[in-house]
Design a protein around this motif. Sequence first.
Motif, PDB file in Angstrom:
ATOM      1  N   GLU A 251      75.874  -1.184  21.077  1.00  0.00           N
ATOM      2  CA  GLU A 251      76.804  -2.313  20.894  1.00  0.00           C
ATOM      3  C   GLU A 251      76.567  -3.394  21.938  1.00  0.00           C
ATOM      4  OE1 GLU A 251      80.229  -4.796  21.515  1.00  0.00           O
ATOM      5  OE2 GLU A 251      79.541  -3.261  22.921  1.00  0.00           O
TER       6      GLU A 251
ATOM      7  N   TYR B  15      76.119   3.367  12.260  1.00  0.00           N
ATOM      8  CA  TYR B  15      76.057   4.739  12.777  1.00  0.00           C
ATOM      9  C   TYR B  15      76.640   5.734  11.761  1.00  0.00           C
ATOM     10  CZ  TYR B  15      76.843   8.837  15.612  1.00  0.00           C
ATOM     11  OH  TYR B  15      76.839  10.133  16.074  1.00  0.00           O
TER      12      TYR B  15
ATOM     13  N   ALA C 290      72.723   8.614  17.267  1.00  0.00           N
ATOM     14  CA  ALA C 290      73.246   7.631  18.234  1.00  0.00           C
ATOM     15  C   ALA C 290      72.138   7.141  19.162  1.00  0.00           C
ATOM     16  CB  ALA C 290      74.386   8.263  19.044  1.00  0.00           C
TER      17      ALA C 290
ATOM     18  N   THR D  99      66.588   6.053  11.062  1.00  0.00           N
ATOM     19  CA  THR D  99      67.329   5.030  11.809  1.00  0.00           C
ATOM     20  C   THR D  99      66.467   3.884  12.334  1.00  0.00           C
ATOM     21  OG1 THR D  99      67.038   6.320  13.836  1.00  0.00           O
ATOM     22  CG2 THR D  99      69.043   6.727  12.572  1.00  0.00           C
TER      23      THR D  99
ATOM     24  N   ALA E 284      73.806  14.188  14.951  1.00  0.00           N
ATOM     25  CA  ALA E 284      74.621  12.996  15.238  1.00  0.00           C
ATOM     26  C   ALA E 284      74.252  12.404  16.603  1.00  0.00           C
ATOM     27  CB  ALA E 284      76.101  13.361  15.199  1.00  0.00           C
ATOM     28  N   VAL E 285      73.927  13.286  17.578  1.00  0.00           N
ATOM     29  CA  VAL E 285      73.477  12.802  18.890  1.00  0.00           C
ATOM     30  C   VAL E 285      72.139  12.073  18.739  1.00  0.00           C
ATOM     31  CG1 VAL E 285      72.700  13.505  21.190  1.00  0.00           C
ATOM     32  CG2 VAL E 285      74.705  14.593  20.170  1.00  0.00           C
TER      33      VAL E 285
ATOM     34  N   ILE F 220      77.278  10.699  22.224  1.00  0.00           N
ATOM     35  CA  ILE F 220      77.375   9.815  21.057  1.00  0.00           C
ATOM     36  C   ILE F 220      78.041   8.492  21.435  1.00  0.00           C
ATOM     37  CG2 ILE F 220      78.496   9.538  18.806  1.00  0.00           C
ATOM     38  CD1 ILE F 220      78.086  12.595  18.420  1.00  0.00           C
ATOM     39  N   VAL F 221      79.162   8.582  22.139  1.00  0.00           N
ATOM     40  CA  VAL F 221      79.889   7.363  22.545  1.00  0.00           C
ATOM     41  C   VAL F 221      79.025   6.521  23.477  1.00  0.00           C
ATOM     42  CG1 VAL F 221      81.873   6.512  23.852  1.00  0.00           C
ATOM     43  CG2 VAL F 221      82.171   8.379  22.221  1.00  0.00           C
TER      44      VAL F 221
ATOM     45  N   VAL G  84      77.848  -1.745  14.727  1.00  0.00           N
ATOM     46  CA  VAL G  84      77.297  -0.473  15.225  1.00  0.00           C
ATOM     47  C   VAL G  84      77.988   0.712  14.545  1.00  0.00           C
ATOM     48  CG1 VAL G  84      77.091   1.007  17.261  1.00  0.00           C
ATOM     49  CG2 VAL G  84      76.547  -1.425  17.426  1.00  0.00           C
TER      50      VAL G  84
ATOM     51  N   LEU H 230      69.673   5.001  17.102  1.00  0.00           N
ATOM     52  CA  LEU H 230      70.268   3.698  16.764  1.00  0.00           C
ATOM     53  C   LEU H 230      70.112   2.742  17.942  1.00  0.00           C
ATOM     54  CD1 LEU H 230      72.029   2.286  14.517  1.00  0.00           C
ATOM     55  CD2 LEU H 230      73.995   2.890  15.918  1.00  0.00           C
TER      56      LEU H 230
ATOM     57  N   PHE I 130      75.661   6.276  23.762  1.00  0.00           N
ATOM     58  CA  PHE I 130      74.543   5.560  23.135  1.00  0.00           C
ATOM     59  C   PHE I 130      75.029   4.541  22.094  1.00  0.00           C
ATOM     60  CE2 PHE I 130      72.102   8.981  25.061  1.00  0.00           C
ATOM     61  CZ  PHE I 130      71.006   8.277  25.532  1.00  0.00           C
ATOM     62  N   CYS I 131      76.158   4.814  21.428  1.00  0.00           N
ATOM     63  CA  CYS I 131      76.718   3.796  20.529  1.00  0.00           C
ATOM     64  C   CYS I 131      77.204   2.598  21.345  1.00  0.00           C
ATOM     65  CB  CYS I 131      77.866   4.388  19.705  1.00  0.00           C
ATOM     66  SG  CYS I 131      77.331   5.461  18.360  1.00  0.00           S
TER      67      CYS I 131
END
Length: 257
Positions: A248, A118, A166, A87, A162-163, A240-241, A114, A169, A243-244
């Motif tokens: 953003e 992601y 995020a 990433t 996935a965590v 996840i939400v 994003v 990223l 850090f995304c």
Amino acid sequence: MNGSLIILKKELKGFFFNPTYWIICFLVSLVFSWIYPLQLYGFAQLLLNYVAQQNIPANQLNIHYGVFLRQLSYLNLILIFVVPALTMKLFAEEKKLRTFDLLLTSPVTSTQIVIGKYIASLGAVGGIVLLALSYPVATAALAKLNWGPLLVAFLGIFIVGAVYAAMNLFCSALTENSLVAYVMSVILNVSIWFIGIGAEVVDGEVARKIFEHVSLSTHLSSLVEGTIRTNGLVFFGSLIVLFCFLAERVVESSRWR
């Protein structure tokens, strides 16, 4: 949503048409091709010893605990260092090459950028998790496996990946230097595991419960044992939400500089 799909296709091509990704997959398979047979051999020896020695803990005689969970712990350690490598260039390289400015002036929103990047990183992480899963699948020819807990355990380690994706990223969005993004990502990945240690060192009951609640290992432990808990999924989804969203915000702030 079309903007996200365009970004997703571009980034997936960037992953799967890049030799670096396949070199990483080769190295991961090299590690497991060495470790996994040793684990199987050790498990076979344990079963043979059980015939003569009856005081071995029962869970160690289960291949899920004796082999697969150990493989998952190695996979988690690999993901801590591999996901940042996947990433680190997603935003940093674009900023360095000045293509990030073109991306910002294109008809896609920051959220679409994003989300596209992601999901593409999830595809790359998923490929490595599937590669690791192929070893237990190959074992099915030699032993009868309990597929439910096995698949839930690998789903759990994918969610942890996935965590990482995020968080990493977000780190890539903060800088135009890929190496800096990699170092920040590794530090963040390692640090989040140390939160769980706090539950073992604090004395207060309330503080201990708080540390347990925000500990990645606490929520992962039920998944790797084959049990899906709603609070664990909510915890991972929240990270996840979060850090995304932060990524953003960083991208969106670049539009106004």
